[in-house]
Every structure is written in C-alpha cells, then in structure tokens.
Design a protein around this motif. Structure first.
Motif, PDB file in Angstrom:
ATOM      1  N   ASP A 146      18.545  22.599 -21.603  1.00 50.54           N
ATOM      2  CA  ASP A 146      19.275  21.452 -20.664  1.00 50.54           C
ATOM      3  C   ASP A 146      18.242  21.741 -19.006  1.00 50.54           C
ATOM      4  N   ARG A 147      17.022  22.320 -19.343  1.00 53.94           N
ATOM      5  CA  ARG A 147      16.133  22.037 -18.020  1.00 53.94           C
ATOM      6  C   ARG A 147      14.505  21.488 -18.123  1.00 53.94           C
ATOM      7  N   GLU A 148      13.906  21.582 -17.167  1.00 48.96           N
ATOM      8  CA  GLU A 148      12.787  20.537 -16.994  1.00 48.96           C
ATOM      9  C   GLU A 148      12.041  21.079 -16.225  1.00 48.96           C
ATOM     10  N   GLU A 149      10.687  21.546 -17.024  1.00 47.84           N
ATOM     11  CA  GLU A 149       9.773  22.253 -16.082  1.00 47.84           C
ATOM     12  C   GLU A 149       8.687  21.202 -16.168  1.00 47.84           C
ATOM     13  N   GLN A 150       7.282  21.388 -14.717  1.00 48.42           N
ATOM     14  CA  GLN A 150       6.494  20.245 -13.998  1.00 48.42           C
ATOM     15  C   GLN A 150       5.434  21.417 -13.976  1.00 48.42           C
ATOM     16  N   ILE A 151       4.256  20.840 -14.376  1.00 52.90           N
ATOM     17  CA  ILE A 151       3.206  22.034 -13.825  1.00 52.90           C
ATOM     18  C   ILE A 151       2.532  20.547 -13.584  1.00 52.90           C
ATOM     19  N   ILE A 152       1.864  20.992 -12.989  1.00 53.92           N
ATOM     20  CA  ILE A 152       0.167  20.449 -12.302  1.00 53.92           C
ATOM     21  C   ILE A 152      -0.951  20.583 -13.093  1.00 53.92           C
ATOM     22  N   LEU A 153      -1.287  19.675 -13.840  1.00 52.32           N
ATOM     23  CA  LEU A 153      -2.700  20.503 -14.807  1.00 52.32           C
ATOM     24  C   LEU A 153      -3.525  19.836 -14.034  1.00 52.32           C
ATOM     25  N   GLN A 154      -5.516  20.768 -13.587  1.00 49.25           N
ATOM     26  CA  GLN A 154      -6.034  19.662 -13.059  1.00 49.25           C
ATOM     27  C   GLN A 154      -7.371  20.302 -14.034  1.00 49.25           C
ATOM     28  N   HIS A 155      -8.454  18.979 -14.131  1.00 48.66           N
ATOM     29  CA  HIS A 155      -9.690  19.288 -14.592  1.00 48.66           C
ATOM     30  C   HIS A 155     -10.762  19.513 -13.311  1.00 48.66           C
ATOM     31  N   MET A 156     -11.112  20.600 -13.039  1.00 49.96           N
ATOM     32  CA  MET A 156     -11.890  21.100 -12.217  1.00 49.96           C
ATOM     33  C   MET A 156     -13.633  19.861 -12.470  1.00 49.96           C
ATOM     34  N   ASN A 157     -13.761  19.460 -11.548  1.00 52.95           N
ATOM     35  CA  ASN A 157     -15.019  18.820 -11.431  1.00 52.95           C
ATOM     36  C   ASN A 157     -16.444  19.866 -10.821  1.00 52.95           C
ATOM     37  N   THR A 158     -17.164  20.281 -12.053  1.00 55.34           N
ATOM     38  CA  THR A 158     -17.769  20.914 -11.705  1.00 55.34           C
ATOM     39  C   THR A 158     -19.398  20.820 -11.225  1.00 55.34           C
ATOM     40  N   THR A 159     -19.297  19.250 -10.726  1.00 54.44           N
ATOM     41  CA  THR A 159     -20.221  19.071 -10.509  1.00 54.44           C
ATOM     42  C   THR A 159     -20.163  18.911  -8.750  1.00 54.44           C
ATOM     43  N   ILE A 160     -19.584  18.799  -8.677  1.00 59.04           N
ATOM     44  CA  ILE A 160     -18.967  19.849  -6.924  1.00 59.04           C
ATOM     45  C   ILE A 160     -18.847  20.509  -6.841  1.00 59.04           C
ATOM     46  N   PHE A 161     -18.121  21.660  -7.984  1.00 60.27           N
ATOM     47  CA  PHE A 161     -17.812  22.933  -7.903  1.00 60.27           C
ATOM     48  C   PHE A 161     -19.043  23.402  -8.996  1.00 60.27           C
ATOM     49  N   LYS A 162     -19.888  24.048  -8.238  1.00 59.45           N
ATOM     50  CA  LYS A 162     -21.431  24.403  -9.534  1.00 59.45           C
ATOM     51  C   LYS A 162     -20.403  25.591 -10.530  1.00 59.45           C
ATOM     52  N   ASN A 163     -19.625  26.029  -9.182  1.00 62.61           N
ATOM     53  CA  ASN A 163     -19.108  27.970  -9.836  1.00 62.61           C
ATOM     54  C   ASN A 163     -18.015  27.781 -10.312  1.00 62.61           C
ATOM     55  N   PRO A 164     -17.055  27.173 -11.128  1.00 64.65           N
ATOM     56  CA  PRO A 164     -15.633  27.229 -11.575  1.00 64.65           C
ATOM     57  C   PRO A 164     -15.235  28.323 -11.137  1.00 64.65           C
ATOM     58  N   VAL A 165     -15.191  29.941 -11.821  1.00 60.84           N
ATOM     59  CA  VAL A 165     -15.009  31.016 -12.342  1.00 60.84           C
ATOM     60  C   VAL A 165     -14.517  30.904 -10.744  1.00 60.84           C
ATOM     61  N   ARG A 168      -6.822  24.041 -14.797  1.00 64.61           N
ATOM     62  CA  ARG A 168      -6.059  24.976 -14.005  1.00 64.61           C
ATOM     63  C   ARG A 168      -5.305  24.264 -14.347  1.00 64.61           C
ATOM     64  N   ALA A 169      -3.470  24.940 -14.228  1.00 66.49           N
ATOM     65  CA  ALA A 169      -2.156  24.259 -13.763  1.00 66.49           C
ATOM     66  C   ALA A 169      -1.890  25.329 -13.012  1.00 66.49           C
ATOM     67  N   TYR A 170      -0.714  24.703 -11.759  1.00 66.02           N
ATOM     68  CA  TYR A 170      -0.329  25.445 -11.427  1.00 66.02           C
ATOM     69  C   TYR A 170       1.522  24.819 -10.983  1.00 66.02           C
ATOM     70  N   ARG A 171       2.325  25.979 -10.739  1.00 65.65           N
ATOM     71  CA  ARG A 171       4.178  25.376 -10.868  1.00 65.65           C
ATOM     72  C   ARG A 171       4.100  24.159  -9.751  1.00 65.65           C
ATOM     73  N   PHE A 172       5.142  23.270 -10.361  1.00 63.82           N
ATOM     74  CA  PHE A 172       5.026  22.059  -9.860  1.00 63.82           C
ATOM     75  C   PHE A 172       6.465  22.593  -8.730  1.00 63.82           C
ATOM     76  N   ILE A 173       6.145  21.721  -7.677  1.00 63.51           N
ATOM     77  CA  ILE A 173       6.792  22.188  -6.452  1.00 63.51           C
ATOM     78  C   ILE A 173       8.166  21.413  -5.700  1.00 63.51           C
ATOM     79  N   GLU A 174       8.755  21.317  -5.672  1.00 62.98           N
ATOM     80  CA  GLU A 174       9.450  20.303  -6.178  1.00 62.98           C
ATOM     81  C   GLU A 174      10.356  19.993  -4.343  1.00 62.98           C
ATOM     82  N   GLN A 175      10.663  18.716  -4.535  1.00 66.80           N
ATOM     83  CA  GLN A 175      11.135  17.709  -2.975  1.00 66.80           C
ATOM     84  C   GLN A 175      10.625  18.553  -1.738  1.00 66.80           C
ATOM     85  N   ALA A 176       9.356  18.367  -2.274  1.00 68.08           N
ATOM     86  CA  ALA A 176       8.168  18.124  -0.751  1.00 68.08           C
ATOM     87  C   ALA A 176       7.073  17.079  -1.573  1.00 68.08           C
TER      88      ALA A 176
END
Length: 362
Positions: free
Chosen positions: A43-62, A111-119
């Motif tokens: 009965d609950r909902e969970e949201q995440i922010i999912l991102q595909h990292m741009n490794t052209t700009i950030f050449k060392n994602p680790v 990478r993924a982050y927990r969604f921050i609600e009401q902001a």
C-alpha cells in the motif's frame, strides 16, 4: 534515449521494493540522463532518481561516485539526531550486490538516489528569499564538510577552477584563431587581456583548501514546498577540493543577474545588489564561523574571478569554432561571453558597496 525495458531492468538492479509502475525523464539537467522511477510496494509507493552518468565529461565515474559516497556519509553523520535528516542529505541506493553504482552490458554507468519528497528546484531566482535560502544551504554544506577526514577527495575534473590555466587556454585560442573570428571580437579580447591579473587573484592568495561543490546554481538546491527553506544540496558530481570563494563566486554569477546566460541585449545584464545582499547573508549564515578572515575577504574577489573565468571560457570556445559548449545559433557563445563580461563590469562598479556590506556582516 534508452528503451523502457532496459530502464526497468537497470532500475531493478538497485535495492528497491515492489512492482515497477512507471519511469519518466526528470529534471532540467543537461549532463546526465535522469529518470524518476516509481515502484508499488503493497500500500505504499517508492520512488528513486535513476541516472545514466555522462562519462564523456566525467571520465572517471568511479572517482566521482567514491567522492559522493564519502561526502553524503559524512553529511549524514554530522546531521545525526536532527529532524528530517532523510530529506537533508542525498542518499545513494545500493545495487542488489551491495555496490554504489551499476555498469550495464554496454559499459554505461548508472546510479540511484532516494527521491526527496515535498521539495523542488527552480531554474531562476524569483526573490531575494530564494537566493538567501540557496546560498545558506551551500554555506552549510561547506561548513559540515570542513572536517571531512583524509584522504583528500578526488578531483573529478582536474584544474576545474584553475583560472590561470583557463587564461592560458584562452590565449592559445586567440593565437590559433582556428575559426577566423578574432578580428571581429577585438573588443572582447582586449577586455579579457586587461584583466589578466584576475587569473591569479585567488590561486596566489594562500587560502585554505576546502571541500567545495563547484556548481552552486539555484537549481542545485532543493527548496521545501511548504517553507521555502533550502533543505538539500544536490548534483554532487563536481564536489572536490577547492576554495570557498569558488562556490560563493558562482552563486553571485548565477543568482544575482536576472538576464539569461546568452542574453543578446547587454542593457539587461547587471548584478542586482539586493540579490547579492541575499546571497552574501545566506552564505555567511550557513557557513557560520568556520571561514577564516582571509577567506571572508576573498569572497568579493571570488565573484569577479569566477565570472571572468566563465567569460574567457565562452570566448575561447567561440574562437575555436564552438567545439565544447553546445550552441543552437552561430553567435551564442559570443553572447554568453559578452553577458559574463557585462556582469563583471557591473560587479566592478559596485565593488566598494559589496565590500562595505561584507565588512558590516563580518
């Protein structure tokens, strides 16, 4: 754009519960591909922010992810026991095998982050209160990270604010004149050359190294929907060693001028002193007492240096034939440069007032 089935499979690789419900593009960023993914769990909902990292700009994602993990862990420990900590610090979602990021079959980093609600974030400043709250959040961010234990953070983009190297690159672009544009922009080139000393104004000042955000735009702070308070600093890719004045300077650059970055009408470009007042008060409020006296004095120089640095970067790219910054029209990088230079002139004209306010708040 990645297909939905692949996106669902990637999202399920992270520690989330429930049944996949939806995924949609999220935010206004131009660097990474970002999605808000929703799952139903009973009965609950969970949201995440999912991102595909741009490794052209950030050449060392680790290295980027190691920085983010260390910084968010430290922030959470510093805020332990305070109310609403889950909304005040970004929280990475681990993969199901316990890693901090996921690499898919095509070697794309996710990478993924927990969604921050009401902001929410805002792309442009609508009031001094907004500027104050965002600046306060960035000041607090620096303060809470001032005691981050060794080792030193990775430089996710080496020499990012090395203005001397940026100026040398600009001089090389002038000498090369790769696109044959120098003759038409002699005024802009002369403006930059006359301010060459700005390139060393911070680097030669003996200021302490801090943990800095390095992209302190308004839309990198989540503001609470109800109170308007700046509750969470986001977009931590460029968190690395730097000077406090870098972050303050970029706040002045991005929050105190209502004109667009590529404004064609120079008469619309100026630093709004009321917005500067709000940014300065907010940053000092959030930073508290951790800044040294020389650091406080350096803040006004930081505003000039960062605006100048961005202006010469735009001009160098224009002279090179628009090879770095994306453009949607032929003169866009030149207009971006002119906007920065006009803003710098406005700051120079108001510098005495700015220093008076800084001394009054010290």
């Amino acid at each position: 754009m990645i297909d939905l089935l692949s996106l669902v499979a990637i999202a399920r690789g992270f520690e989330v519960q429930g049944r996949f419900r939806s995924a949609k593009p999220y935010g206004s960023g131009h660097i990474h591909d970002t999605y808000c993914v929703t799952f139903d769990d009973a009965d609950r909902e969970e949201q995440i922010i999912l991102q595909h990292m741009n490794t052209t700009i950030f050449k060392n994602p680790v290295a980027v992810m190691e920085n983010i993990a260390r910084v968010t862990d430290h922030l959470r420990s510093r805020l332990a026991g305070e109310a609403d900590v889950g909304r005040r610090v970004l929280q990475l979602v681990s993969t199901r095998d316990g890693a901090g990021w996921h690499v898919d079959a095509e070697d794309r980093y996710w990478r993924a982050y927990r969604f921050i609600e009401q902001a929410r974030t805002f792309d442009s400043v609508s009031s001094p209160r907004q500027a104050f709250e965002a600046a306060k959040a960035f000041g607090e961010f620096q303060r809470l990270l001032a005691d981050l234990p060794a080792p030193r953070l990775h430089e996710s983009i080496p020499d990012f604010h090395n203005t001397a190297k940026r100026f040398s690159a600009f001089e090389r672009a002038v000498a090369a004149d790769a696109a044959g544009r120098c003759e038409a922009v002699q005024g802009e080139i002369a403006f930059a050359m006359a301010r060459k000393t700005l390139a060393m104004a911070l680097l030669g000042a003996g200021l302490p190294e801090r943990v800095t955000h390095n992209d302190t735009k308004l839309n990198n702070v989540l503001l609470d929907d109800e109170t308007g308070e700046g509750i969470c600093v986001i977009d931590l890719d460029t968190v690395m060693p730097g000077l406090a004045a870098y972050d303050f300077g970029d706040m002045v650059r991005t929050m105190t001028c209502p004109a667009a970055e590529d404004e064609r009408d120079p008469s619309r470009v100026a630093m709004d002193f009321d917005l500067f007042d709000a940014v300065l008060r907010g940053f000092l409020d959030g930073a508290g007492s951790f800044l040294t006296a020389p650091e406080r004095t350096s803040l006004i120089a930081g505003a000039k240096v960062i605006v100048f640095e961005q202006g010469i970067r735009f001009l160098a790219d224009y002279l090179a034939g628009d090879t770095y910054y994306k453009v949607s029209r032929p003169e866009q990088n030149l207009d971006r440069c002119r906007t920065q230079f006009k803003l710098l002139e406005s700051i120079e004209q108001q510098e005495d007032e700015m220093m008076c306010l800084l001394r009054a708040l010290a």
